[in-house]
Design an enzyme around this catalytic site. Structure first.
Site, PDB file in Angstrom:
ATOM      1  N   GLY A  14      88.396  29.878  48.891  1.00 54.84           N
ATOM      2  CA  GLY A  14      88.569  30.016  47.444  1.00 54.84           C
ATOM      3  C   GLY A  14      89.733  29.167  46.972  1.00 54.84           C
ATOM      4  N   MET A  15      90.720  29.816  46.344  1.00 53.26           N
ATOM      5  CA  MET A  15      91.901  29.100  45.864  1.00 53.26           C
ATOM      6  C   MET A  15      93.151  29.496  46.629  1.00 53.26           C
ATOM      7  SD  MET A  15      91.370  29.073  41.770  1.00 53.26           S
ATOM      8  CE  MET A  15      92.801  28.024  41.647  1.00 53.26           C
ATOM      9  N   GLY A  16      93.049  30.375  47.655  1.00 49.37           N
ATOM     10  CA  GLY A  16      94.213  30.861  48.360  1.00 49.37           C
ATOM     11  C   GLY A  16      94.171  30.563  49.845  1.00 49.37           C
TER      12      GLY A  16
ATOM     13  N   ASP B 289      84.862  44.760  43.721  1.00 53.17           N
ATOM     14  CA  ASP B 289      84.369  44.049  44.902  1.00 53.17           C
ATOM     15  C   ASP B 289      84.497  44.913  46.160  1.00 53.17           C
ATOM     16  OD1 ASP B 289      83.164  41.932  46.157  1.00 53.17           O
ATOM     17  OD2 ASP B 289      85.032  40.842  46.539  1.00 53.17           O
TER      18      ASP B 289
END
Length: 683
Positions: A15-17, A134
């Protein structure tokens, strides 16, 4: 180093991490090292953008709002650092997904224990105004002292705008999330129910065939497959999977039920009592590895040593997109989609204009060719008429010359006059010659055979009957007449007969040319149509055509409604056109006296609409085209149907129906004399 933490290895990235295993500074008493933490930072290389920094700061803020023993706590964070970071409690335990894969399913009592522990985490989250959105086996870690719920960086507080996107794994997503509706605390309970079903059966609560889109459709409709769920768990799991969010229990209710069921039994939160030996052994391996790492042993996830567990602990997942940014991205995508749609419409409009210009140019060329042909035919007829008149005049002059010669010479075989006595022969003979010469001169001046002068003249037909009519001297007008008139005129001129009475010869008069009517625009439009053309015209629902004249378009154009299968110029030809559903004919009596008939059949295109009587006996005039969104219909009792398919007729005896969704009503008609079938549904 990230802040005060020394990185000793990377746990995961996506993802972004990016997640690192790190250790805090040495303890103040000098004995050993500090505690282990999972440090999350951004994947971005170089300078961090303002948008990414805001997203990360929001995730930190959400995570810091929860302080529960049943979640992964935030130890420290600095979203404003050059490389923003967040240190999270490191939990040395496997996720439920790894345990099911490696050790099999759980008994009913253990499933209830996991449900109670996860419900405690949801009580803490919902109490802080956070919806997780989630919940799934990958996000529930299981140490022996009870479940830990992680990765709520994508969660949103109730006081903020919630995204309408479906997030998380599809098989554990609630129906409302799959439909793009806002998530609520009830959505988390549905996902928990799907997770508990997997613990008990080893699979998600849906039929799976490897098709992601079909699975998404099943989730959206709530089409559950609960085969394999133990009867002891029906009361625990089934209410969580209710299609109506209002019918699902709250986390506190699920926890209270577990405590009621355990009333009178020894109270313990240890998984040793509840879990199978295989599960406890794998959890112990993870715990041992965590202790080894905490004691300062080198970190090597790829070493594959005997004490290395099946997989490293999945820390909180990658940073998800901030709601406002996601909505901005969605708006940008919608704008791009509208731009593409507008460009497609512009392209279609340009193509239609080009087609119309091409059709108009072809029409003008045909009309010009027709005018040139008419002018050429008129010139040829005028030339023939002049030639006929010249021949007639030459014949008349020849006949006049013969008559003069006969008048000037004695008739052969005639008895000679007896000579007069000498005394009178001179005077008598002189007067006779003078009379003869005077008669010849009179004939030359009178010229009764010349008919080229103006006035009234007799014209003979083939039989020699006479009539009268005005004739223009030296006619060279080149006026257009029918072919039948031309033939008659030339025959009369070449076979003119002698008159009677005076003994002089008469020639046939030149006929008056019949003027041809000038066709109007409608006549020219009908005359230009050929078999095989397609027309932008249709029955308007009131037994009239939608236009006064045919408009030809390409047969693949969206406005091609009728196909011309035959063109006739025979009077009464409409009765010979095909009949039946979708067939009709269009007749026009032209100013030129020609009756033109176009035999037409409907061009069926998916998406077009027509009115039909569907209550009782079903019937429709398929030559009628009607607006799909119209608020009126041509006749009372009619409905508007939309064409959903156009198919070749199946072989006789074949069991075939129109494709339609479950419960969708449809109608069909055999067309093209039974060779094809159209399917329709309510517009």
């Amino acid at each position: 180093m990230l802040g005060p933490y020394r990185l000793i290895g990377r746990l995961s990235s996506g993802g972004m991490g990016r997640i690192y295993l790190a250790r805090s500074g040495a303890r103040s008493d000098g004995r050993g090292s500090g505690e282990l933490v999972a440090v999350k930072t951004l994947l971005a290389e170089g300078e961090v953008s303002d948008i990414d920094r805001r997203r990360f700061a929001r995730e930190v803020s959400l995570a810091q709002r929860v302080d529960s023993a049943h979640t992964a706590r935030v130890r420290e964070a600095d979203p404003g650092a050059e490389r923003p970071w967040m240190a999270i409690e490191y939990i040395a335990a496997p996720p439920l997904s790894e345990l099911v894969r490696a050790c099999g399913v759980l008994p009913a009592s253990a499933v209830r224990w996991v449900a109670a522990g996860t419900a405690k985490a949801l009580v803490a989250l919902h109490g802080a105004g956070i919806v997780h959105r989630d919940v799934k086996p990958q996000n529930v870690l299981l140490p022996l002292d009870g479940p830990r719920l992680i990765d709520f960086g994508i969660s949103h507080a109730n006081d903020l705008t919630r995204t309408s996107l479906t997030l998380g794994t599809i098989a554990f997503t609630s129906p409302e999330q799959a439909r793009g509706e806002p998530s609520t605390a009830a959505s988390d309970m549905y996902s928990l129910g799907a997770t508990l079903f997997m613990l008990a059966s080893g699979r998600p609560p849906y039929s799976r065939d490897g098709d992601t889109l079909r699975l998404l459709a099943r989730v959206q409709r709530g089409e559950l497959d609960l085969g394999g769920l133990p009867k002891e768990l029906v009361e625990t799991v089934r209410p969580c999977l209710a299609a109506d969010p209002g019918q699902r229990p709250a986390p506190a209710e699920l926890l209270a039920r577990f405590r009621r069921d355990q009333a009178g039994l020894p109270a313990t939160d240890s998984g040793v009592r509840w879990l199978p030996p295989k599960w406890s052994a794998l959890i112990g391996e993870y715990a041992a590895q965590g202790q080894a790492l905490a004691s300062g042993r080198p970190f090597d996830p790829a070493a594959g040593s005997d004490d290395q567990p099946t997989g490293m602990v999945p820390p909180p997942g990658p940073t998800r997109m901030y709601t406002a940014d996601r909505e901005a991205q969605l708006r940008e995508r919608e704008r791009a989609a509208r731009e593409r749609e507008r460009a497609a419409k512009e392209h279609e409009r340009a193509e239609r204009e080009r087609a119309e210009k091409r059709a108009a140019r072809e029409q003008a060329e045909r009309e010009q060719a027709e005018r040139a042909a008419q002018e050429r035919a008129a010139r040829e007829r005028a030339q023939r008429e002049r030639a006929e008149r010249e021949r007639a005049q030459q014949a008349a002059r020849a006949r006049a010359g013969g008559a003069q010669a006969r008048a000037a010479s004695p008739t052969p075989g005639a008895t000679r006059p007896t000579p007069a006595p000498a005394a009178s022969s001179g005077g008598s003979s002189g007067w006779g010659w003078l009379i003869a010469v005077a008669a010849v001169i009179a004939l030359l001046f009178w010229q009764p055979w010349d008919t080229s002068g103006s006035g009234s003249a007799s014209g003979g037909s083939r039989s020699g009957a006479t009539g009268s009519g005005a004739v223009t001297s030296g006619n060279d007008l080149g006026t257009h007449t029918d072919g039948s008139d031309t033939g008659s005129d030339s025959t009369s001129n070449s076979n003119s007969t002698y008159g009677s009475g005076s003994g002089a010869e008469e020639s046939s008069p030149t006929p008056t040319p019949t003027p041809t009517p000038t066709p109007d625009t409608t006549d020219r439009a009908f005359a230009a149509v050929r078999a095989g053309d397609c027309l932008d015209v249709y029955n308007d629902g009131h037994d009239n055509m939608s236009a006064r004249a045919p408009v030809r378009v390409g047969c693949r154009a969206s406005n091609a409604y009728m196909h011309v299968n035959r063109v006739s110029t025979t009077t009464g030809a409409g009765s010979s056109c095909d009949s039946g559903p979708g067939f009709t004919w269009w007749r026009k009596s032209g100013a030129d006296g020609v009756e033109r008939t176009l035999c037409l059949d409907r061009v069926y295109q998916v998406g077009q609409c027509f009115p039909a009587q569907v209550k009782g006996a079903t019937n429709a005039d398929l030559t009628v085209v009607w607006g799909c969104g119209a608020s009126t219909v041509p006749r009372a009792g009619q409905s508007i149907l939309r064409i959903t398919g156009y198919y070749r007729a199946p072989a006789a005896g074949t069991n075939w129906t129109c494709p339609a969704g479950r419960g969708e009503r449809f109608w069909y008609w055999p067309v093209n004399n039974g060779r094809s079938i159209i399917c329709a549904s309510a517009a």
